[in-house]
Write a protein that holds these residues in place. Sequence first.
Motif, PDB file in Angstrom:
ATOM      1  N   HIS A  17       0.110 -49.618  37.558  1.00 41.23           N
ATOM      2  CA  HIS A  17       0.059 -49.195  36.149  1.00 41.23           C
ATOM      3  C   HIS A  17       1.342 -49.633  35.453  1.00 41.23           C
ATOM      4  O   HIS A  17       2.431 -49.557  36.063  1.00 41.23           O
ATOM      5  N   PRO A  18       1.259 -50.081  34.208  1.00 40.83           N
ATOM      6  CA  PRO A  18       2.468 -50.559  33.519  1.00 40.83           C
ATOM      7  C   PRO A  18       3.476 -49.461  33.194  1.00 40.83           C
ATOM      8  O   PRO A  18       4.646 -49.743  32.955  1.00 40.83           O
ATOM      9  N   GLU A  19       3.045 -48.184  33.215  1.00 42.21           N
ATOM     10  CA  GLU A  19       3.939 -47.093  32.817  1.00 42.21           C
ATOM     11  C   GLU A  19       4.084 -46.004  33.872  1.00 42.21           C
ATOM     12  O   GLU A  19       5.056 -45.241  33.833  1.00 42.21           O
ATOM     13  N   TYR A  20       3.138 -45.905  34.797  1.00 44.07           N
ATOM     14  CA  TYR A  20       3.169 -44.839  35.802  1.00 44.07           C
ATOM     15  C   TYR A  20       3.362 -45.446  37.194  1.00 44.07           C
ATOM     16  O   TYR A  20       2.396 -45.908  37.817  1.00 44.07           O
ATOM     17  N   PRO A  21       4.588 -45.429  37.708  1.00 44.89           N
ATOM     18  CA  PRO A  21       4.861 -46.034  39.026  1.00 44.89           C
ATOM     19  C   PRO A  21       4.098 -45.382  40.177  1.00 44.89           C
ATOM     20  O   PRO A  21       3.879 -46.016  41.207  1.00 44.89           O
ATOM     21  N   PHE A  22       3.685 -44.108  40.019  1.00 44.58           N
ATOM     22  CA  PHE A  22       3.029 -43.417  41.129  1.00 44.58           C
ATOM     23  C   PHE A  22       1.707 -44.080  41.522  1.00 44.58           C
ATOM     24  O   PHE A  22       1.200 -43.868  42.630  1.00 44.58           O
ATOM     25  N   PHE A  23       1.124 -44.873  40.624  1.00 39.57           N
ATOM     26  CA  PHE A  23      -0.145 -45.525  40.935  1.00 39.57           C
ATOM     27  C   PHE A  23      -0.040 -46.382  42.200  1.00 39.57           C
ATOM     28  O   PHE A  23      -0.976 -46.445  42.995  1.00 39.57           O
TER      29      PHE A  23
END
Length: 268
Positions: free
Chosen positions: A156-162
């Motif tokens: 995900h471009p904004e959520y590193p947890f993905f």
Amino acid sequence: LRIGRKGIGIRCEIGVAKFAAMHRSHPVEQAPGFDCRHISSGEEMERAIRHHIKFATNGGNIRSAITVFPQRMSKRDDFRIWSPQYFRYACYKLDDGTIFGDPGTLELTDIVVGLGWTPPEKKTMFDLLPIVVQAPREKPRFIDVSDLVLEVSITHPEYPFFEGLGLKWYALPAVSNMMFDVGGIEFPAAPFNGWYMGPEVAARNFGDSYRFNMLEPVAKGMGLDTSSLSTLWKDKALVELNVAVLYSFQEAKVTINDHHSAAEIGRA
């Protein structure tokens, strides 16, 4: 492909896919058809399917295509593809009753194992099932496609947890178990492909509760309040799943379409 009046049917088959799940935006006449009505064995089916996959995957620049195997002469002599798609991930029922993998393929996995397929010793959520084909008077044949599959890791471009969710999906959606009927002439094996529309992967494969059921893990990663459905956490999580799938395919330079663009093209 020019095979008389059946050629018209092939163009219509691919054309229908324009408004179905595997959306296309290029002219239907550009979708190649591979005429395999002459083949006589499972070995030849395997060669044809491998050729179809290589052609259609095209390094991520997906090309629509259809392969037509021999027509039905009698149901006892059908050329068959048991697998609903070229690529599907396995599902296992573990000793403690836990379902592991893609729940949508639990029955299919049991059938393939019953036919003699041995799952990997170290099972994962994304173990590719072999394609199962069968020519008349032959036993079912496994086609190992692990060397052909192009897969996209989901970030995900904004959520590193993905990245920590370990999600991925195959690039080529190819339907392989539908009957192709041209004016009453039946082709039991006529696999065809287009390319993905984002929600097919995000909403259906990852989001549905009876598939990978990833909405809650995504929502928790986002820090959403999941104590009540009225907070609309499912809606918010699903939007970001769609963002992640589109972003990941685009970053990998794999053809995909979003549903809004597809709707605009469909109205054109």
